[in-house]
Write an enzyme that holds these catalytic residues in place. Structure first.
Site, PDB file in Angstrom:
ATOM      1  N   GLY A 114       0.800  -1.229   0.000  1.00  0.00           N
ATOM      2  CA  GLY A 114       0.000   0.000   0.000  1.00  0.00           C
ATOM      3  C   GLY A 114       0.829   1.272   0.000  1.00  0.00           C
ATOM      4  O   GLY A 114       0.298   2.365   0.171  1.00  0.00           O
ATOM      5  N   LEU A 115       2.149   1.137  -0.199  1.00  0.00           N
ATOM      6  CA  LEU A 115       3.022   2.315  -0.154  1.00  0.00           C
ATOM      7  C   LEU A 115       3.481   2.724  -1.547  1.00  0.00           C
ATOM      8  O   LEU A 115       4.440   3.470  -1.709  1.00  0.00           O
ATOM      9  CB  LEU A 115       4.229   2.042   0.762  1.00  0.00           C
ATOM     10  N   SER A 117       4.719   0.849  -4.127  1.00  0.00           N
ATOM     11  CA  SER A 117       5.948   0.256  -4.694  1.00  0.00           C
ATOM     12  C   SER A 117       5.808   0.126  -6.207  1.00  0.00           C
ATOM     13  O   SER A 117       6.767   0.358  -6.950  1.00  0.00           O
ATOM     14  CB  SER A 117       6.234  -1.115  -4.073  1.00  0.00           C
ATOM     15  N   SER A 118       4.589  -0.176  -6.663  1.00  0.00           N
ATOM     16  CA  SER A 118       4.398  -0.327  -8.121  1.00  0.00           C
ATOM     17  C   SER A 118       4.676   1.001  -8.820  1.00  0.00           C
ATOM     18  O   SER A 118       5.454   1.070  -9.774  1.00  0.00           O
ATOM     19  CB  SER A 118       2.974  -0.787  -8.416  1.00  0.00           C
ATOM     20  N   ALA A 119       4.077   2.067  -8.321  1.00  0.00           N
ATOM     21  CA  ALA A 119       4.255   3.375  -8.968  1.00  0.00           C
ATOM     22  C   ALA A 119       5.706   3.833  -8.867  1.00  0.00           C
ATOM     23  O   ALA A 119       6.260   4.415  -9.802  1.00  0.00           O
ATOM     24  CB  ALA A 119       3.321   4.393  -8.322  1.00  0.00           C
ATOM     25  N   ASP A 161      -0.847   7.932  -7.092  1.00  0.00           N
ATOM     26  CA  ASP A 161       0.480   7.393  -6.757  1.00  0.00           C
ATOM     27  C   ASP A 161       1.555   7.991  -7.655  1.00  0.00           C
ATOM     28  O   ASP A 161       2.595   8.447  -7.173  1.00  0.00           O
ATOM     29  CB  ASP A 161       0.481   5.861  -6.905  1.00  0.00           C
TER      30      ASP A 161
HETATM   31  N1  LIG Z   1      11.252  -3.752  -5.686  1.00  0.00           N
HETATM   32  C1  LIG Z   1      10.528  -4.079  -6.779  1.00  0.00           C
HETATM   33  N2  LIG Z   1      11.145  -4.559  -7.890  1.00  0.00           N
HETATM   34  C2  LIG Z   1      10.425  -4.861  -9.000  1.00  0.00           C
HETATM   35  N3  LIG Z   1       9.073  -4.746  -9.114  1.00  0.00           N
HETATM   36  C3  LIG Z   1       8.421  -4.291  -8.014  1.00  0.00           C
HETATM   37  C4  LIG Z   1       9.094  -3.923  -6.813  1.00  0.00           C
HETATM   38  N4  LIG Z   1       8.171  -3.487  -5.907  1.00  0.00           N
HETATM   39  C5  LIG Z   1       6.964  -3.585  -6.524  1.00  0.00           C
HETATM   40  N5  LIG Z   1       7.114  -4.073  -7.783  1.00  0.00           N
HETATM   41  C6  LIG Z   1       6.025  -4.318  -8.751  1.00  0.00           C
HETATM   42  O1  LIG Z   1       4.803  -3.782  -8.227  1.00  0.00           O
HETATM   43  C7  LIG Z   1       3.890  -4.853  -7.911  1.00  0.00           C
HETATM   44  C8  LIG Z   1       3.169  -4.537  -6.598  1.00  0.00           C
HETATM   45  O2  LIG Z   1       2.254  -3.483  -6.913  1.00  0.00           O
HETATM   46  P1  LIG Z   1       0.949  -3.228  -5.987  1.00  0.00           P
HETATM   47  O3  LIG Z   1       0.246  -4.533  -5.842  1.00  0.00           O
HETATM   48  O4  LIG Z   1       0.225  -2.068  -6.534  1.00  0.00           O
HETATM   49  O5  LIG Z   1       1.589  -2.896  -4.564  1.00  0.00           O
HETATM   50  P2  LIG Z   1       1.839  -1.457  -3.899  1.00  0.00           P
HETATM   51  O6  LIG Z   1       0.730  -1.296  -2.918  1.00  0.00           O
HETATM   52  O7  LIG Z   1       3.189  -1.596  -3.231  1.00  0.00           O
HETATM   53  O8  LIG Z   1       1.848  -0.428  -5.014  1.00  0.00           O
HETATM   54  C9  LIG Z   1       4.762  -6.088  -7.791  1.00  0.00           C
HETATM   55  O9  LIG Z   1       3.972  -7.250  -8.085  1.00  0.00           O
HETATM   56  C10 LIG Z   1       5.807  -5.831  -8.870  1.00  0.00           C
HETATM   57  O10 LIG Z   1       5.270  -6.073 -10.189  1.00  0.00           O
HETATM   58  C1  LIG Z   2      -6.449   1.898  -4.405  1.00  0.00           C
HETATM   59  C2  LIG Z   2      -5.750   3.098  -5.029  1.00  0.00           C
HETATM   60  O1  LIG Z   2      -6.498   4.274  -4.740  1.00  0.00           O
HETATM   61  C3  LIG Z   2      -4.335   3.235  -4.446  1.00  0.00           C
HETATM   62  C4  LIG Z   2      -3.462   1.983  -4.643  1.00  0.00           C
HETATM   63  O2  LIG Z   2      -2.275   2.118  -3.872  1.00  0.00           O
HETATM   64  P1  LIG Z   2      -1.211   0.882  -3.768  1.00  0.00           P
HETATM   65  O3  LIG Z   2      -0.952   0.360  -5.165  1.00  0.00           O
HETATM   66  O4  LIG Z   2      -1.866  -0.189  -2.897  1.00  0.00           O
HETATM   67  O5  LIG Z   2       0.008   1.490  -3.108  1.00  0.00           O
HETATM   68  C5  LIG Z   2      -5.700   2.865  -6.542  1.00  0.00           C
HETATM   69  C6  LIG Z   2      -5.287   4.130  -7.299  1.00  0.00           C
HETATM   70  O6  LIG Z   2      -5.502   5.255  -6.796  1.00  0.00           O
HETATM   71  O7  LIG Z   2      -4.716   3.941  -8.401  1.00  0.00           O
HETATM   72 MG   LIG Z   3       0.458  -0.008  -6.492  1.00  0.00          MG
END
Ligand SMILES: Nc1ncnc2c1ncn2[C@@H]1O[C@H](COP(=O)(O)OP(=O)(O)O)[C@@H](O)[C@H]1O
Ligand SMILES: C[C@@](O)(CCOP(=O)(O)O)CC(=O)O
Ligand SMILES: [Mg+2]
Length: 319
Positions: A114-115, A117-119, A161
């Protein structure tokens, strides 16, 4: 020569999920960083995701048409960002040949908590590749490209994000637009001490959680309530009141079924030993953000009883 890019992560203070449907959100960049290291003199485009123990190689001529759907969730975001960045630089920025490179990505951000990491990895990838080809991109180009990556992979996403992580500081999102938070509110928020609690592994990906919320029959009514909370936040300068508003937002997110028993226990502890807190990001597990009062030690003891020890204090960061 290796070029290095560092990118923050984010916490959503208010408005996650509602913001996907055009309501408001307030988010701030925090100093957990993703690093991208890119260099040339390679035969292929090589992507090394150190934290996920994944290495991917592809001939430069094949990246433009790469079908991302064939890949595991762990590779999708960075591969999609690589493909979109190269296509954008060719189509709009005059890139004429795809010189191969090696891009290594590693991050301090816990994955899928939820922090953002994807973005953060998506923005890191885009900026690393544009730096490698010596082409500078405007913030809005990076934000929109990164947003299209998240949206195409998740099916639904907001710009929260990617805008927060690219612009850094504290951002207000409204109706799909973004702006730097007015100074008098961000100055107040800067006086707040937040604790981020990494509560538990998520059982569902952001994509699943966002879809689940979008199907909820009371979505509009609940999102409107979140919008009302955010209006109150904008005029509020009391930490006690801000904590209560965070709990109110959490209670609404619970109605969507995206909280968990453990997240809720942490919120109860935050009401007793802090000003309050709420889940942050997509939910389904992941993290909680708590607005600290003075009894931090008491709070940490209570969290330990719940079996939660992954915590880090954070303040808004201007990268
Ligand atoms: N350190 C990393 N290295 C490579 N890909 C990452 C990393 N951290 C996150 N990701 C990518 O982002 C995805 C997680 O995204 P998401 O489910 O939206 O979690 P978040 O809440 O952290 O944004 C992982 O499955 C991967 O594809
Ligand atoms: C649920 C949402 O509002 C935030 C998602 O945050 P995260 O990928 O869980 O860090 C989706 C979005 O705003 O794109
Ligand atoms: Mg994400």
């Amino acid at each position: 020569m290796t070029l290095t890019v560092k990118t923050p992560s984010k916490v959503i203070l208010f408005g996650e999920h509602a913001v996907v449907d055009g309501y408001s959100a307030i988010a701030m960049a925090i100093d957990l960083k993703t690093t991208g290291e890119i260099k040339g003199n390679f035969e292929t485009i090589t992507i090394e995701l150190s934290d996920l123990n994944e290495i991917f190689e592809i001939a430069p001529k094949l990246i433009k048409e790469l079908d991302i759907s064939n890949f595991s969730p762990s590779l999708k975001y960075v591969l999609c960002a690589t493909k979109y960045a190269i296509n954008y630089l060719i189509e709009f920025k005059g890139l004429t040949s795809i010189t191969p490179f090696k891009l290594k990505i590693f991050s301090e951000i816990p994955v899928s908590c939820g922090l953002g990491s994807s973005a953060s990895v998506v923005v890191t990838t885009i900026n690393s590749i544009s730096n490698f080809y010596g082409i500078s991109l405007k913030n809005e180009e990076v934000i929109n490209m990164a947003y299209s990556v998240e949206k195409d992979i998740q099916g639904r996403a907001s710009i929260t994000d990617t805008a927060t992580i690219t612009l850094s500081g504290m951002i207000e999102i409204y109706a799909g637009n973004y702006k730097i938070m007015p100074k008098e509110l961000s100055e107040f928020i800067k006086t707040c001490n937040f604790l981020i609690v990494n509560v538990e592994e998520r059982t569902r990906k952001t994509a699943d959680l966002v879809w689940e919320v979008s199907e909820h029959p009371q979505k509009e009514e609940l999102f409107k309530k979140i919008g009302t909370i955010i209006e109150k936040v904008k005029h509020n300068r009391s930490k006690e009141e801000l904590g209560k508003l965070m709990v109110e937002n959490h209670e609404i997110l619970k109605k969507f079924g995206i909280s968990t028993e453990k997240l809720d226990l942490v919120i109860e502890a935050s009401k007793k030993y802090a000003h309050g807190g709420k889940l942050t990001g997509a939910g389904g597990g992941g993290s909680v953000i708590i607005l600290l009062k003075n009894e931090k030690e008491e709070l940490l003891k209570e969290l330990k009883k719940i079996g939660v020890t992954g915590t880090f204090e954070c303040k808004m960061t201007n990268f």
